[in-house]
Design a protein around this motif. Structure first.
Motif, mmCIF file in Angstrom:
data_model
loop_
_atom_site.group_PDB
_atom_site.id
_atom_site.type_symbol
_atom_site.label_atom_id
_atom_site.label_comp_id
_atom_site.label_asym_id
_atom_site.label_seq_id
_atom_site.Cartn_x
_atom_site.Cartn_y
_atom_site.Cartn_z
ATOM 1 N N GLN A 57 0.824 -1.220 0.000
ATOM 2 C CA GLN A 57 0.000 0.000 0.000
ATOM 3 C C GLN A 57 0.849 1.257 0.000
ATOM 4 O O GLN A 57 0.458 2.286 0.574
ATOM 5 N N TRP A 202 -5.094 -1.972 -6.136
ATOM 6 C CA TRP A 202 -6.076 -1.224 -5.350
ATOM 7 C C TRP A 202 -6.876 -0.254 -6.205
ATOM 8 O O TRP A 202 -8.079 -0.138 -6.047
ATOM 9 N N HIS A 209 -2.123 -7.780 -9.053
ATOM 10 C CA HIS A 209 -1.479 -8.465 -7.926
ATOM 11 C C HIS A 209 -2.492 -8.968 -6.900
ATOM 12 O O HIS A 209 -2.499 -10.148 -6.545
ATOM 13 N N ASN A 210 -3.318 -8.084 -6.395
ATOM 14 C CA ASN A 210 -4.284 -8.503 -5.370
ATOM 15 C C ASN A 210 -5.231 -9.570 -5.905
ATOM 16 O O ASN A 210 -5.589 -10.526 -5.202
ATOM 17 N N HIS A 213 -3.749 -13.093 -5.837
ATOM 18 C CA HIS A 213 -3.764 -13.639 -4.465
ATOM 19 C C HIS A 213 -5.172 -14.132 -4.111
ATOM 20 O O HIS A 213 -5.350 -15.242 -3.568
ATOM 21 N N LEU A 214 -6.159 -13.310 -4.410
ATOM 22 C CA LEU A 214 -7.535 -13.620 -4.010
ATOM 23 C C LEU A 214 -8.113 -14.767 -4.828
ATOM 24 O O LEU A 214 -8.941 -15.537 -4.338
ATOM 25 N N MET A 220 -2.778 -18.270 0.052
ATOM 26 C CA MET A 220 -2.387 -17.024 -0.606
ATOM 27 C C MET A 220 -3.176 -15.826 -0.083
ATOM 28 O O MET A 220 -2.939 -14.699 -0.493
ATOM 29 N N LEU A 221 -4.120 -16.050 0.829
ATOM 30 C CA LEU A 221 -4.939 -14.946 1.342
ATOM 31 C C LEU A 221 -4.312 -14.183 2.506
ATOM 32 O O LEU A 221 -4.420 -12.967 2.558
ATOM 33 N N SER A 225 1.319 -15.314 2.993
ATOM 34 C CA SER A 225 1.117 -15.907 1.659
ATOM 35 C C SER A 225 2.357 -16.552 1.034
ATOM 36 O O SER A 225 2.200 -17.441 0.191
#
Lengths: 294, 116
Positions: A57, A202, A209-210, A213-214, A220-221, A225
């Motif tokens: 972030q 974001w 990227h996010n 993972h999701l 991976m959450l 991860s």
């Protein structure tokens, strides 16, 4: 010089040597230290009380993970000097190559990283080179790490209730590279419309990227991860995409902020919770780091 | 127009809510010394308390604390692209409310992905 290649274009024999080296690092404890450092970075807000941490972030998201990838690559090469480099997983092509269903990729087979988790076995991955791995769980209330009581990584490809069903494609990557010419901007967080924030996933909804993972879900959450080695193949691809952006728009001078940003994210700041502390500016040019992408 | 049947049903619902509310276990003495919880609910066998602590800068700057079973805390911050709620326990998404965040972390604990 390490050459990082698409894992799906590598001969299976080389894939096996790569996963064997990972298993050596897992057995001697080196690997779990990477997982701990990632979680520790995740837990270190900058400034204190902020949602931003020293590795996510914020602007140093890409440099911090580049440095961590380099450290893992060096550890792997120390185990097996015949390895060519850390491979990447080109996830943006998986939907197109697999009839719109990335779960059908041969990436998710025992020859590569193992299958999806078996729903009837607690979504544990039962095959492949990491089937016996014991994940390291983070206990939030104490800050300690505890091995999971039973072996087996957890994956729920596109079906984790805590995750997401959609998967990023080439159009998303192309859009990020074409449209976002500014690396980052004040206030240096998850709200800005810059390349870093778009690639991190974001800006404009859960992306890139996010989103990966999701979509993989399971191990991976959480902040731990790296428990799933897919983490490194995923982040190596993120690093490759960043390098493509840098090659197009500028390498060192395009990085922002130079100063005045949150601690750990300015160009001359030291990045914390790495094996070897490094300045952000020291990892901006991969040619000086001694590896390249094929 | 409210029918007699609806009136009785509504009255019973209100009575039931009050009755259920009274069986929730109270805080210990130590917990009672802190600010009162703004919301308490039970999820997957855990008692969850959401506490908003204002610092005098309005709701946007209020600190949120999420307690589980009165003893453990779930990390939570206002933030993310829409100034919602984020946690380093599950760091790759944001949540619309502390309640939603708490449920997701409890789900993750039950899936053996983390320990609260």
């Amino acid at each position: 010089m390490p050459v990082r290649r698409n894992i799906l274009s590598m001969p299976l024999e080389e894939v096996k040597r790569f996963t064997a080296a990972l298993n050596v690092l897992k057995d001697d404890g080196t690997y779990d230290a990477f997982t701990r450092r990632h979680m520790d970075a995740m837990s270190t807000a900058t400034p204190a009380g902020s949602a931003r941490n020293v590795a996510h972030q914020g602007p140093a998201f890409l440099p911090w993970h580049r440095a961590s990838l380099l450290e893992l690559e060096n550890a792997l090469l120390a185990v097996d000097p015949t390895l060519e480099g850390l491979p990447y997983w080109m996830w943006e092509r998986e939907s197109e190559l697999n009839g719109g269903d990335p779960r059908r990729s041969r990436f998710w087979t025992a020859d590569y990283v193992g299958s999806d988790g078996a729903a009837e076995s607690g979504n544990r991955v039962l095959d492949g080179p990491f089937a016996s791995w014991v994940a390291l769980l983070h206990e939030g209330s104490t800050g300690s790490f505890v091995p999971r009581s039973t072996p087996g990584l957890v994956r729920r490809l596109g079906r984790d209730p805590g995750g997401i069903r959609t998967f990023p494609d080439q159009a998303q990557v192309t859009e990020a590279l074409d449209r976002y010419t500014v690396y980052d901007a004040a206030p240096w967080d998850a709200t800005v419309a810059g390349f870093r924030n778009r690639l991190e996933g974001w800006h404009g909804g859960s992306r890139l990227h996010n989103q990966v993972h999701l979509w993989v879900g399971g191990d991976m959450l959480p902040g731990t991860s790296p428990n799933d080695p897919v983490f490194w193949l995923h982040h190596c691809n993120i690093d490759r995409i960043w390098w493509a952006w840098q090659a197009r728009y500028g390498i060192v001078y395009k990085y922002q902020p130079v100063s005045g940003g949150p601690a750990g994210h300015n160009r001359s700041d030291e990045m914390r919770h790495l094996l070897t502390p490094r300045q952000v500016g020291s990892v901006l040019d991969i040619r000086t780091l001694g590896y390249r992408y094929a | 127009m409210i029918s007699r049947r609806h009136y009785i049903a509504g009255t019973w619902a209100v009575f039931s809510s009050v009755a259920i509310g009274t069986v929730v276990q109270p805080f210990s003495d130590a917990e009672a010394a802190g600010p009162p919880p703004e919301e308490r609910f039970t999820y997957r066998g855990r008692r969850v308390d959401i506490v908003h602590q204002s610092h005098g800068h309005g709701v946007a700057h209020a600190q949120v604390r999420v307690r589980v079973n009165g003893r453990k805390e779930i990390h939570v911050h206002r933030g993310g692209p829409r100034n919602r709620y984020v946690t380093h326990a599950l760091p790759f998404t944001e949540y619309s409310s502390p309640q939603q965040l708490a449920r997701a972390v409890i789900d993750a604990e039950d899936a053996e992905l983390l320990i609260i």
